[in-house]
Design an enzyme around this catalytic site. Structure first.
Site, short mmCIF file in Angstrom:
data_model
loop_
_atom_site.label_atom_id
_atom_site.label_comp_id
_atom_site.label_asym_id
_atom_site.label_seq_id
_atom_site.Cartn_x
_atom_site.Cartn_y
_atom_site.Cartn_z
N ARG A 16 -59.11 -85.73 18.19
CA ARG A 16 -58.22 -85.30 19.26
C ARG A 16 -58.25 -86.35 20.37
O ARG A 16 -59.31 -86.68 20.91
CB ARG A 16 -58.72 -83.96 19.83
CG ARG A 16 -57.81 -83.49 20.91
CD ARG A 16 -58.30 -82.22 21.50
NE ARG A 16 -57.25 -81.67 22.32
CZ ARG A 16 -57.17 -80.40 22.64
NH1 ARG A 16 -58.04 -79.56 22.20
NH2 ARG A 16 -56.20 -79.99 23.40
N HIS A 62 -51.36 -80.58 26.28
CA HIS A 62 -51.43 -79.38 25.44
C HIS A 62 -50.46 -79.46 24.26
O HIS A 62 -50.08 -78.44 23.69
CB HIS A 62 -51.05 -78.09 26.23
CG HIS A 62 -52.05 -77.64 27.24
ND1 HIS A 62 -51.69 -77.01 28.39
CD2 HIS A 62 -53.41 -77.71 27.25
CE1 HIS A 62 -52.77 -76.70 29.10
NE2 HIS A 62 -53.82 -77.13 28.43
N GLU A 99 -55.92 -75.35 17.77
CA GLU A 99 -55.67 -76.79 17.88
C GLU A 99 -56.37 -77.57 16.77
O GLU A 99 -55.82 -78.55 16.26
CB GLU A 99 -56.09 -77.28 19.28
CG GLU A 99 -55.10 -76.78 20.34
CD GLU A 99 -55.67 -76.66 21.73
OE1 GLU A 99 -56.72 -76.00 21.88
OE2 GLU A 99 -55.08 -77.21 22.66
#
Ligand code: ADP
Length: 428
Positions: A113, A202, A406
């Site tokens: 990420r 986001h 996520e």
């Protein structure tokens, strides 16, 4: 509280025709922590997950949950930094007593990420030396996060050099915004010289819930006009048309847009030098207040957590009532501003801590949108924390609650990038 049961991750559908990609490790490297989750895409399971925290500080520790066989470990362990945290994680994944895999060679891909991909990255990418150089150029856009995100990649390049490393960005989903949406009305040269513009954040969560919404409705995402509301500690909205982001509320940094737990969101920028002078603070100190001492915390005063705010509202606390009213008002009017940008609204999605768990806040936001015809079933809306359509049968707008995931999105992106990478390699 985590439940110890096999965690089905629903990734197997992505594996068609690709028997070589099975175990995918997802990593989120922050300044003092590493979050990890290991997916078995063939068995459609999450094998293990956890968190190494307080890296480089006293009291560093690692949490490890093995699914299926009820192993939960809280290990007090000196962890000097990301390398030691990732090494310890890999040992837990492979050690006899705790193992979910026999050997780290079984991990075929690592999904990282990454907070900021600047304008360079509009989709996830397989990492090579050129990509690392480009990521380093993004450090100045988000120095607090990017150096640690990159450190995680570099550690994995050395510890798991047999595996494909994939960078998945919190900004890439927003790269489809048109210029009139992402540019600020500042001198154009600031954009040209310094890349000052709206990036949005986001994105991994917004993309996940937008696609999940289309799946839940058995519709093609290309046919839908969706507003996704990620309402957690950090909060942002995203307008998704034809599967692409056309606008979002966060900006050059995650400080912009909605009022949040501790962040102010949009304010008149002239307030900044005014407060700096009145309070004898530096610009950096004012920005710290805007990031850490504002939003719900700034108004309520006691907590940034909406559970505390809702409790205090019940007890009649006026500041809590004001904080909640302000938060909800800003969400409502910003949703209203995105509807003309989309040219209508088919689906409204609530996700993240507040969006998934607060029926009260969802209900109030939806009531404010009654002029669109949108209507929810208040009884169904009392359900929290699960995928559910809370709209009435006659509502022209479907209203969905979708718990975000996520890591699953990063695993999906990682598989799809790695498959492309491997098939290109086989052809060349
Ligand atoms: P983060 O941005 O840190 O990932 P989350 O998505 O986990 O945040 O959301 C955390 C926030 O969600 C908490 O600060 C809390 O305000 C809110 N929240 C969680 N559960 C509830 C609940 N039952 N009711 C209201 N708010 C909740």
């Amino acid at each position: 509280m985590l439940e110890y049961r096999p965690y089905y991750c629903n990734l197997a559908g992505m594996m068609n025709g690709s028997e070589y990609l099975v175990k995918v490790l997802v990593l989120n490297c922050g300044s003092s922590s590493v979050k990890y989750k290991l997916f078995d895409t063939e068995a459609d399971l999450v094998l293990a997950d956890g968190l190494a925290e307080r890296l480089g500080m006293s009291g560093s520790r690692i949490k490890y949950n093995r699914y299926g066989q009820n192993v939960k470990i809280n290990l007090e362990h000196t962890l000097s930094g990301h390398e030691e945290a990732i090494k310890t994680t890999l040992s837990l994944l492979t050690d006899n007593d705790t193992s979910v895999i026999k050997d780290i060679e079984e991990i075929q891909a690592v999904g990282h990420r990454i907070l900021h991909g600047g304008e360079k990255f509009s989709r996830p990418v397989a990492v090579d030396d050129d990509v690392v150089k480009s990521l380093q150029q993004c450090i100045e856009l988000a120095p607090l996060h990017m150096q640690h995100n990159i450190a995680g990649i570099q550690v994995c390049q050395s510890l798991l050099n047999h595996a494909i490393q994939v960078a998945v960005f919190d900004t890439d989903f927003h790269q489809t915004m048109p210029d009139y949406a992402y540019l600020y009305p500042l001198p154009y040269e600031y954009y040209e010289k310094y890349k000052v513009r709206k990036y949005g954040f986001h994105g991994i969560s917004h993309k996940y819930v937008a696609h999940r919404a289309a799946e839940m409705l058995r519709a093609g995402i290309e046919d839908l006009k969706i507003i996704t509301c990620h309402l957690g500690n950090g909060a942002s909205l995203c307008a998704v048309k034809g599967g692409k982001c056309i606008d979002t509320t966060m900006g050059f940094t995650p400080l912009a847009g909605l009022m949040m737990g501790t962040r102010c969101g949009d304010i008149d920028p002239a307030v900044i030098p005014y407060i700096a002078e009145k309070e004898d603070l530096s610009l950096a100190e004012v920005i710290k207040v805007l990031n850490e001492g504002s939003g719900v915390l700034g108004i309520f005063g006691s907590s940034s957590d909406f559970r505390d705010v809702e409790e205090a509202v019940k007890a009649g606390n006026q500041k809590a009532i004001l904080a909640l009213n302000m938060f909800i008002y800003r969400v409502e009017k910003t949703i209203g501003s995105l509807i003309p940008a989309l040219g209508g609204l088919d689906v409204l999605v609530f996700t993240a801590g507040i969006g998934e768990h607060s029926s009260e806040i969802r209900s109030r936001i939806c009531k404010a949108l009654a002029n669109t015809g949108l209507e929810i079933d208040e009884e169904i809306n009392l359900k929290n924390g699960t995928e559910i359509d809370i709209s009435t049968a006659s509502s022209p707008v479907r209203v969905l609650v979708i718990p975000t995931d996520e890591e699953k999105m990063i695993a999906q992106e990682t598989i799809s990038v790695a498959k492309g990478y491997l098939s290109n390699k086989m052809i060349s």
